[in-house]
Design a protein around this motif. Structure first.
Motif, PDB file in Angstrom:
ATOM      1  N   UNK A  30      -1.723   1.390  -4.491  1.00 29.08           N
ATOM      2  CA  UNK A  30      -3.156   1.144  -4.512  1.00 29.08           C
ATOM      3  C   UNK A  30      -3.361  -0.018  -5.622  1.00 29.08           C
ATOM      4  N   UNK A  31      -2.488  -0.249  -6.583  1.00 27.68           N
ATOM      5  CA  UNK A  31      -2.708  -1.592  -7.353  1.00 27.68           C
ATOM      6  C   UNK A  31      -2.090  -2.539  -6.654  1.00 27.68           C
ATOM      7  N   UNK A  32      -1.343  -2.635  -5.624  1.00 33.20           N
ATOM      8  CA  UNK A  32      -0.566  -3.667  -4.947  1.00 33.20           C
ATOM      9  C   UNK A  32      -1.662  -3.986  -4.002  1.00 33.20           C
ATOM     10  N   UNK A  33      -2.280  -3.035  -3.307  1.00 29.89           N
ATOM     11  CA  UNK A  33      -3.241  -3.420  -2.303  1.00 29.89           C
ATOM     12  C   UNK A  33      -4.510  -4.065  -2.958  1.00 29.89           C
ATOM     13  N   UNK A  34      -4.775  -3.745  -4.124  1.00 32.88           N
ATOM     14  CA  UNK A  34      -5.917  -4.410  -5.012  1.00 32.88           C
ATOM     15  C   UNK A  34      -5.352  -5.838  -5.178  1.00 32.88           C
ATOM     16  N   UNK A  35      -4.374  -6.072  -5.625  1.00 34.88           N
ATOM     17  CA  UNK A  35      -3.812  -7.396  -6.090  1.00 34.88           C
ATOM     18  C   UNK A  35      -3.977  -8.363  -4.680  1.00 34.88           C
ATOM     19  N   UNK A  36      -3.424  -7.894  -3.547  1.00 33.49           N
ATOM     20  CA  UNK A  36      -3.636  -8.376  -2.495  1.00 33.49           C
ATOM     21  C   UNK A  36      -4.538  -8.746  -1.704  1.00 33.49           C
ATOM     22  N   UNK A  87     -17.705  10.436 -10.737  1.00 36.85           N
ATOM     23  CA  UNK A  87     -16.482  11.279 -11.043  1.00 36.85           C
ATOM     24  C   UNK A  87     -15.516  11.193 -10.034  1.00 36.85           C
ATOM     25  N   UNK A  88     -15.764  10.380  -8.894  1.00 35.58           N
ATOM     26  CA  UNK A  88     -14.631  10.203  -7.762  1.00 35.58           C
ATOM     27  C   UNK A  88     -13.748   9.117  -7.901  1.00 35.58           C
ATOM     28  N   UNK A  89     -12.337   9.332  -7.798  1.00 34.66           N
ATOM     29  CA  UNK A  89     -11.568   8.119  -7.911  1.00 34.66           C
ATOM     30  C   UNK A  89     -10.966   7.973  -6.470  1.00 34.66           C
ATOM     31  N   UNK A  90     -11.080   6.769  -5.885  1.00 34.65           N
ATOM     32  CA  UNK A  90     -10.601   6.270  -4.583  1.00 34.65           C
ATOM     33  C   UNK A  90      -9.151   5.729  -4.535  1.00 34.65           C
ATOM     34  N   UNK A  91      -8.285   6.158  -4.012  1.00 34.20           N
ATOM     35  CA  UNK A  91      -7.121   5.415  -3.821  1.00 34.20           C
ATOM     36  C   UNK A  91      -6.163   5.687  -2.346  1.00 34.20           C
ATOM     37  N   UNK A  92      -5.248   5.352  -2.346  1.00 35.54           N
ATOM     38  CA  UNK A  92      -4.333   5.262  -0.958  1.00 35.54           C
ATOM     39  C   UNK A  92      -3.156   6.384  -1.238  1.00 35.54           C
ATOM     40  N   UNK A  93      -2.937   7.234  -0.190  1.00 31.76           N
ATOM     41  CA  UNK A  93      -1.631   7.997  -0.153  1.00 31.76           C
ATOM     42  C   UNK A  93      -0.355   7.143   0.328  1.00 31.76           C
ATOM     43  N   UNK A  94       1.036   7.645   0.048  1.00 22.51           N
ATOM     44  CA  UNK A  94       1.710   6.766   0.291  1.00 22.51           C
ATOM     45  C   UNK A  94       2.388   7.360   1.676  1.00 22.51           C
ATOM     46  N   UNK A  95       1.792   8.474   2.191  1.00 24.36           N
ATOM     47  CA  UNK A  95       2.293   9.000   3.350  1.00 24.36           C
ATOM     48  C   UNK A  95       0.887   9.158   4.538  1.00 24.36           C
ATOM     49  N   UNK A 147       4.293   5.848  -6.954  1.00 14.69           N
ATOM     50  CA  UNK A 147       3.572   6.632  -6.071  1.00 14.69           C
ATOM     51  C   UNK A 147       2.304   5.953  -5.601  1.00 14.69           C
ATOM     52  N   UNK A 148       1.131   6.633  -5.168  1.00 20.96           N
ATOM     53  CA  UNK A 148      -0.133   6.140  -4.958  1.00 20.96           C
ATOM     54  C   UNK A 148      -0.705   5.257  -5.752  1.00 20.96           C
ATOM     55  N   UNK A 149      -0.435   5.241  -7.331  1.00 26.99           N
ATOM     56  CA  UNK A 149      -1.172   4.329  -8.277  1.00 26.99           C
ATOM     57  C   UNK A 149      -0.433   2.742  -7.928  1.00 26.99           C
ATOM     58  N   UNK A 150       1.075   2.594  -7.811  1.00 29.97           N
ATOM     59  CA  UNK A 150       1.456   1.406  -7.826  1.00 29.97           C
ATOM     60  C   UNK A 150       1.194   0.905  -6.247  1.00 29.97           C
TER      61      UNK A 150
END
Length: 287
Positions: free
Chosen positions: A229-235, A180-188, A224-227
């Motif tokens: 985190x997606x960009x980090x994943x792609x790179x 149930x955990x979702x890991x992501x990155x904050x924008x700040x 926000x964090x979605x775009x």
């Protein structure tokens, strides 16, 4: 009673790609490590520039101003602090990135989106340290974050089962995870050298997402964090040594935390209350 695989799939709201992204962030966070200066030498250290944004500085809430002022003490350590509003941010983007990016900024329908888009623009062009206006500085030194130009971000983890954030002291431990955990990155905070490739990818992805929508898009996924985190994943998903470009700030809360009991969070200035709605700014009497 343990859930079987089919029950987990039924309860998991994430798509396959979203789950892959979350699992990647988990590994990136829990295996985060420093690299020596030599291995990060191709990324010049960012300037000791602190940047903040508030769309309408003439109506800056007093409690938000107090949060922003907490960073002033870093001026004694050689940091410069600059605050942008909507007009000055727009002019910066127009001057340094051109009309396409200026139009994308204008299409951001909420101040939160504008702040997201501006931070990617500024850090890509100039490098430095962007921090949200509602983050409070606790006084610990941050010079070590400016020794190399890697992108440095705070990790987050949200538990969809409890509808609560998971403490960093828990989710950053090696192997810690739940379905149930979702890991992501904050924008700040957003700390990086200028021309950082991940920041560039994030800015381009946010621009494309804004351009693709005629209606009011979802804030987190668009800027926000979605775009981010997606960009980090792609790179980084296929990088053998992602730590050469990126560092997860697992202990960021020792340096700063976001203050939640603020006046603006109860009205349309809070993006959570205005998400995918036409933003209508109103005059507020701030005490």
């Amino acid at each position: 009673m343990k859930l079987n695989i089919e029950e987990i799939k039924k309860r998991d709201p994430l798509t396959k790609n979203e789950r892959l992204r979350s699992n990647f962030v988990q590994r990136l966070v829990q295996n985060s490590k420093e690299v020596n200066q030599l291995s990060a030498s191709d990324l010049a250290p960012p300037p000791k520039q602190i940047v903040q944004f508030w769309d309408d500085l003439e109506h800056l809430p007093k409690d938000v101003e107090e949060c922003m002022e907490s960073w002033r003490k870093l001026e004694q350590s050689g940091f410069d602090l600059q605050v942008f509003n909507e007009e000055s941010a727009k002019e910066f983007i127009k001057t340094h990135l051109g009309s396409r990016f200026e139009k994308a900024f204008v299409k951001c329908y909420h101040p939160s989106m504008k702040s997201d888009y501006f931070r990617y623009s500024y850090i890509f062009v100039k490098g430095g340290f962007y921090i949200d206006a509602d983050d409070v500085y606790h006084g610990n030194e941050i010079d070590h974050l400016f020794k190399d130009g890697r992108l440095k971000l705070q990790p987050f983890c949200y538990d969809i089962e409890t509808s609560k954030m998971v403490p960093a002291s828990v989710f950053t431990n090696l192997g810690a995870n739940k379905w149930s955990w979702i890991f992501y990155f904050n924008t700040t905070p957003l700390i990086a050298a200028k021309n950082h490739p991940i920041v560039e990818r994030t800015l381009l992805n946010a621009t494309l997402a804004i351009e693709a929508k005629d209606e009011l898009p979802e804030v987190q996924a668009t800027t926000g964090p979605g775009i981010l985190t997606t960009s980090i994943f792609e790179m980084l998903a296929n990088e053998s040594y992602p730590e050469k470009l990126f560092l997860s700030l697992n202990d960021w809360e020792e340096i700063s935390t976001s203050k939640w009991q603020l006046s603006y969070r109860n009205d349309s200035r809070n993006w959570r209350l205005s998400n995918q709605q036409t933003y209508q700014a109103t005059q507020h009497n701030e005490s």
